[in-house]
Design a protein around this motif. Structure first.
Motif, PDB file in Angstrom:
ATOM      1  N   ASN A 210       0.535  -1.579   0.485  1.00 14.23           N
ATOM      2  CA  ASN A 210      -0.056   0.348   0.086  1.00 14.23           C
ATOM      3  C   ASN A 210       0.888   0.945   0.069  1.00 14.23           C
ATOM      4  OD1 ASN A 210      -2.637  -1.128   0.136  1.00 14.23           O
ATOM      5  ND2 ASN A 210      -2.206  -1.534   2.413  1.00 14.23           N
ATOM      6  N   PRO A 211       0.588   2.530  -0.859  1.00 12.32           N
ATOM      7  CA  PRO A 211       1.206   3.866  -0.288  1.00 12.32           C
ATOM      8  C   PRO A 211       1.638   4.173   0.859  1.00 12.32           C
ATOM      9  CG  PRO A 211      -0.728   4.181  -1.826  1.00 12.32           C
ATOM     10  CD  PRO A 211      -0.755   2.434  -1.413  1.00 12.32           C
ATOM     11  N   GLN A 212       2.346   4.839   0.927  1.00 11.71           N
ATOM     12  CA  GLN A 212       2.836   5.724   2.301  1.00 11.71           C
ATOM     13  C   GLN A 212       2.432   6.830   2.238  1.00 11.71           C
ATOM     14  OE1 GLN A 212       6.595   4.196   4.554  1.00 11.71           O
ATOM     15  NE2 GLN A 212       6.812   2.490   2.998  1.00 11.71           N
ATOM     16  N   GLN A 213       1.903   7.580   3.293  1.00 13.86           N
ATOM     17  CA  GLN A 213       1.942   8.854   2.550  1.00 13.86           C
ATOM     18  C   GLN A 213       1.656  10.381   4.032  1.00 13.86           C
ATOM     19  OE1 GLN A 213      -2.397  10.458   1.313  1.00 13.86           O
ATOM     20  NE2 GLN A 213      -2.768   7.044   1.709  1.00 13.86           N
ATOM     21  N   LEU A 214       2.335  10.956   3.530  1.00 17.68           N
ATOM     22  CA  LEU A 214       3.105  12.324   4.549  1.00 17.68           C
ATOM     23  C   LEU A 214       2.319  13.433   4.780  1.00 17.68           C
ATOM     24  CD1 LEU A 214       4.824  12.833   6.861  1.00 17.68           C
ATOM     25  CD2 LEU A 214       6.857  13.497   5.564  1.00 17.68           C
ATOM     26  N   SER A 215       1.651  14.347   5.370  1.00 17.99           N
ATOM     27  CA  SER A 215       0.808  15.344   5.250  1.00 17.99           C
ATOM     28  C   SER A 215       1.620  16.161   6.163  1.00 17.99           C
ATOM     29  CB  SER A 215      -0.544  15.401   5.410  1.00 17.99           C
ATOM     30  OG  SER A 215      -1.093  14.673   4.668  1.00 17.99           O
ATOM     31  N   ASN A 216       1.502  17.379   5.932  1.00 15.68           N
ATOM     32  CA  ASN A 216       2.519  18.322   6.762  1.00 15.68           C
ATOM     33  C   ASN A 216       2.276  19.969   6.520  1.00 15.68           C
ATOM     34  OD1 ASN A 216       4.395  20.487   5.393  1.00 15.68           O
ATOM     35  ND2 ASN A 216       5.019  18.001   5.036  1.00 15.68           N
ATOM     36  N   VAL A 217       2.282  20.490   7.676  1.00 17.01           N
ATOM     37  CA  VAL A 217       1.670  22.332   7.708  1.00 17.01           C
ATOM     38  C   VAL A 217       3.384  22.814   8.893  1.00 17.01           C
ATOM     39  CG1 VAL A 217       0.532  21.792   9.873  1.00 17.01           C
ATOM     40  CG2 VAL A 217       0.001  23.717   8.386  1.00 17.01           C
ATOM     41  N   GLU A 218       2.913  23.576   7.812  1.00 15.39           N
ATOM     42  CA  GLU A 218       4.329  24.469   9.004  1.00 15.39           C
ATOM     43  C   GLU A 218       4.132  25.378   8.841  1.00 15.39           C
ATOM     44  OE1 GLU A 218       8.447  23.871   6.938  1.00 15.39           O
ATOM     45  OE2 GLU A 218       8.283  26.110   6.616  1.00 15.39           O
ATOM     46  N   LEU A 230       7.701  26.047  12.833  1.00 16.87           N
ATOM     47  CA  LEU A 230       7.033  25.126  13.652  1.00 16.87           C
ATOM     48  C   LEU A 230       6.129  24.110  12.359  1.00 16.87           C
ATOM     49  CD1 LEU A 230       6.684  23.602  16.722  1.00 16.87           C
ATOM     50  CD2 LEU A 230       4.828  25.766  16.720  1.00 16.87           C
ATOM     51  N   ARG A 231       6.636  22.812  12.743  1.00 15.21           N
ATOM     52  CA  ARG A 231       5.931  21.638  11.907  1.00 15.21           C
ATOM     53  C   ARG A 231       5.693  20.577  12.622  1.00 15.21           C
ATOM     54  NH1 ARG A 231       9.963  22.118   8.876  1.00 15.21           N
ATOM     55  NH2 ARG A 231      11.489  20.796   9.522  1.00 15.21           N
ATOM     56  N   GLY A 232       4.239  19.783  11.462  1.00 17.30           N
ATOM     57  CA  GLY A 232       3.320  19.326  12.396  1.00 17.30           C
ATOM     58  C   GLY A 232       3.626  18.060  11.662  1.00 17.30           C
ATOM     59  N   ASN A 233       3.541  16.915  10.793  1.00 20.40           N
ATOM     60  CA  ASN A 233       4.190  16.372  10.556  1.00 20.40           C
ATOM     61  C   ASN A 233       2.830  15.258  10.945  1.00 20.40           C
ATOM     62  OD1 ASN A 233       5.999  17.068   9.345  1.00 20.40           O
ATOM     63  ND2 ASN A 233       7.222  16.441  10.450  1.00 20.40           N
ATOM     64  N   TYR A 234       1.796  14.564   9.596  1.00 19.13           N
ATOM     65  CA  TYR A 234       0.989  13.317   9.645  1.00 19.13           C
ATOM     66  C   TYR A 234       1.238  12.095   8.427  1.00 19.13           C
ATOM     67  CZ  TYR A 234      -3.003  10.129  10.439  1.00 19.13           C
ATOM     68  OH  TYR A 234      -3.540   9.277  10.644  1.00 19.13           O
ATOM     69  N   ALA A 235       1.719  10.727   9.022  1.00 16.29           N
ATOM     70  CA  ALA A 235       2.391  10.222   8.740  1.00 16.29           C
ATOM     71  C   ALA A 235       0.952   8.724   8.459  1.00 16.29           C
ATOM     72  CB  ALA A 235       3.524   9.052   9.208  1.00 16.29           C
ATOM     73  N   ASP A 236       0.525   8.080   7.369  1.00 22.35           N
ATOM     74  CA  ASP A 236      -0.058   6.924   6.954  1.00 22.35           C
ATOM     75  C   ASP A 236       1.032   5.882   6.497  1.00 22.35           C
ATOM     76  OD1 ASP A 236      -1.975   5.050   6.946  1.00 22.35           O
ATOM     77  OD2 ASP A 236      -2.986   6.097   6.226  1.00 22.35           O
ATOM     78  N   LYS A 237       1.499   4.199   7.049  1.00 24.20           N
ATOM     79  CA  LYS A 237       2.428   3.946   6.463  1.00 24.20           C
ATOM     80  C   LYS A 237       2.313   2.275   6.593  1.00 24.20           C
ATOM     81  CE  LYS A 237       6.474   6.876   7.554  1.00 24.20           C
ATOM     82  NZ  LYS A 237       7.232   6.870   8.460  1.00 24.20           N
ATOM     83  N   PHE A 238       1.519   1.403   5.536  1.00 24.05           N
ATOM     84  CA  PHE A 238       1.565   0.094   6.123  1.00 24.05           C
ATOM     85  C   PHE A 238      -0.111  -0.296   7.119  1.00 24.05           C
ATOM     86  CE2 PHE A 238       5.277   0.464   4.168  1.00 24.05           C
ATOM     87  CZ  PHE A 238       5.479  -0.126   3.113  1.00 24.05           C
ATOM     88  N   GLY A 241      -0.706   4.524  12.124  1.00 24.89           N
ATOM     89  CA  GLY A 241      -0.540   6.289  11.467  1.00 24.89           C
ATOM     90  C   GLY A 241      -0.494   7.115  12.597  1.00 24.89           C
ATOM     91  N   GLY A 242       0.475   8.448  12.442  1.00 29.13           N
ATOM     92  CA  GLY A 242       0.303   9.831  13.747  1.00 29.13           C
ATOM     93  C   GLY A 242       1.217  10.772  13.659  1.00 29.13           C
ATOM     94  N   TRP A 243       1.159  11.136  14.727  1.00 32.32           N
ATOM     95  CA  TRP A 243       2.315  12.451  14.422  1.00 32.32           C
ATOM     96  C   TRP A 243       3.174  12.988  15.033  1.00 32.32           C
ATOM     97  CZ3 TRP A 243      -0.052  16.792  12.233  1.00 32.32           C
ATOM     98  CH2 TRP A 243      -1.237  16.768  11.673  1.00 32.32           C
ATOM     99  N   GLN A 244       4.266  13.556  14.131  1.00 30.30           N
ATOM    100  CA  GLN A 244       5.317  14.044  15.078  1.00 30.30           C
ATOM    101  C   GLN A 244       4.759  15.535  14.768  1.00 30.30           C
ATOM    102  OE1 GLN A 244       8.248  13.963  12.376  1.00 30.30           O
ATOM    103  NE2 GLN A 244       9.683  12.476  13.379  1.00 30.30           N
ATOM    104  N   SER A 245       6.097  15.967  15.982  1.00 31.18           N
ATOM    105  CA  SER A 245       6.181  17.489  15.509  1.00 31.18           C
ATOM    106  C   SER A 245       7.885  18.133  15.457  1.00 31.18           C
ATOM    107  CB  SER A 245       5.488  18.388  17.210  1.00 31.18           C
ATOM    108  OG  SER A 245       5.990  17.012  18.618  1.00 31.18           O
ATOM    109  N   GLU A 246       8.525  19.095  14.281  1.00 28.80           N
ATOM    110  CA  GLU A 246       9.318  19.408  14.694  1.00 28.80           C
ATOM    111  C   GLU A 246       9.590  20.964  14.921  1.00 28.80           C
ATOM    112  OE1 GLU A 246      11.815  17.480  11.105  1.00 28.80           O
ATOM    113  OE2 GLU A 246      10.058  16.859  10.949  1.00 28.80           O
TER     114      GLU A 246
END
Length: 460
Positions: A210-218, A230-238, A241-246
């Motif tokens: 399945n495709p892996q997806q990554l969305s972010n807002v900065e 300041l950036r928030g990343n949301y990943a959907d992998k296999f 899903g979940g968030w990462q803050s950077e």
């Protein structure tokens, strides 16, 4: 008769009493007579002329400069400097004439373009200065010098919007440009020292994964000492899903030196539970820039991965096993780049030392050291916001804008891609990237991946 007899004695007495008079006369004659032969070091004579001009002795400087040009008429640095002496002496028409002589023979001579723009700015011919700036930025779209001159012209024309937008372009090229940061944060009215960016990346695999997806807002903001993102990343992998803050930061210290810092945190297994890194950037001669730094990625305890490696107890044996990540990954980075006319060339290297993995049964496996090399080339379309780029590399990069994570089981990776960025919709900037990678997960077993990446940025 008396005077004719007395004069020689009187002259000798005067010389004995005032010898500096004769010295001054001889020195004046020496300075006015310039003799240049085939063996004369023209660069050394040019240096003498520059020193005279810097001390505002423009007439003597020009005599030397003209003598050099009689010997070597295509010495463009000399003619351009001759034009500058006229400009400093407020003889603007003569300056225009000499600058034009250079540009007729060499239209992209940067110093002559710069000097001609200065002349038009000093004489308040801002429309003409803008025309010359268009020509200069056509040849050198990423020149911080010409972009700063453009800012000053806009400011004199009370065009705060375009002045602020141009300052933002400079900071995109060089986040450590202290002059641009100072002007941006001290300018009255419209500052445009904020931005917001939306991004989306998707990885498609050749097999039935399945495709892996990554969305972010900065969100980003510039200050007098640098900038923060300041950036928030949301990943959907296999199916996970979940968030990462950077948090990114660019901090400038002195002219030509700045630091990039990054930190991230996540509570889901699709990201490292925390990471941090940084690079020290330094401007060099000839438009080059270099950096050294590192990255550290730490994964949740007990997280298992598949890894193909050698058994420490039996180096001739290869195993595919399940191991537990019990430590972080350290990656060292190095970068060398250069803006040359309409192009940007850059090479970035990542080195990951050998690491050990221990299974729950106590067996030790190691992963050998690896090196990643990424080459980037961009062509700018007369503006720092608009470019077409290509990139190619060997190995995996922790800075890659892709949904896929760094895979410790990968043996070899080759990749390439194409990127396009365009200014659109006023203050919006759109960027698209398509990439391809081929990863060897086990000997002679390859995983192929296509990555699509798009981002939309607004400055306000």
């Amino acid at each position: 008769m008396f005077l004719r007899r007395v004069f020689p004695f009187a002259f000798i007495l005067f010389v004995l009493v005032r010898p500096e008079f004769i010295y001054a006369q001889n020195k004046s004659i020496a300075d006015s007579v310039i003799v240049i032969s085939d063996t004369t070091d023209l660069d050394d004579v040019f240096k003498r002329a520059r020193n005279l001009a810097y001390n505002k002795d423009y007439e003597k400087s020009r005599r030397i400069l003209n003598a050099i040009l009689e010997k070597k008429s295509d010495y463009y640095d000399v003619r351009s400097f001759l034009a500058r002496t006229f400009a400093w002496d407020q003889q603007y028409n003569e300056a225009r004439t000499e600058f034009s002589k250079v540009l007729i023979e060499k239209p992209n001579f940067a110093d002559a373009l710069s000097g001609l723009i200065d002349v038009e700015m000093w004489t308040e011919q801002f429309t003409v200065a803008n025309e010359y700036l268009k020509i200069a930025l056509g040849y050198f779209p990423t020149s911080e010098e010409f972009l700063m001159k453009k800012v000053k012209v806009y400011q004199r024309q009370q065009d705060k919007l375009n002045a602020s937008l141009t300052l933002r372009k400079i900071l995109e090229l060089n986040p450590g440009n202290k002059e641009a940061l100072k002007v941006l944060n001290e300018s009255g009215g419209l500052k445009l020292n904020n931005h917001i960016q939306f991004g989306y990346a998707v990885d498609f695999f050749a097999k039935k994964n399945n495709p892996q997806q990554l969305s972010n807002v900065e969100y980003g903001k510039s200050f007098g000492f640098g900038s923060f993102n300041l950036r928030g990343n949301y990943a959907d992998k296999f199916g996970k899903g979940g968030w990462q803050s950077e948090l990114d930061a660019y901090i400038n210290f002195v002219k030509g030196t700045y630091v990039y810092l990054n930190g991230g945190y996540s509570r889901v297994s699709v990201f490292p539970d925390y990471k941090f890194g940084g690079d020290l950037y330094q401007k060099l001669f000839g438009g080059f820039e270099a950096s050294l730094g590192g990255r550290y990625l730490h994964f949740p305890a007990g997280d298992s991965i598949s890894i193909y490696t050698k058994n420490v107890t039996d180096p001739t044996k290869n195993d595919t096993i399940k191991v537990t990540k019990n430590s972080g990954t350290i990656i060292y980075t190095g970068y060398l780049g250069n803006y040359f006319r309409n192009y940007w060339f850059a090479v970035k290297a990542y080195y990951t030392p050998a690491s050990e993995f221990i299974t729950k049964q106590g067996k030790t496996y190691n992963k050998p050291a690896s090196t990643t090399i990424i080459l980037n080339i961009r062509y700018y379309f007369g503006d720092a916001d608009n470019y077409l780029g290509i990139h190619a590399g060997s190995g995996q990069s922790p800075d890659e804008k892709s949904a896929a994570s760094i895979n410790p089981s990968t043996l070899k990776t080759i990749s390439g891609g194409l990127e396009l960025q365009r200014a659109a919709f006023g203050r919006w900037i759109v960027k698209g990237d398509i990439g391809y990678s081929k990863e060897e997960t086990q000997p002679s077993i390859f995983l192929q991946r296509i990555t699509l990446n798009i981002s939309l940025k607004n400055i306000f």
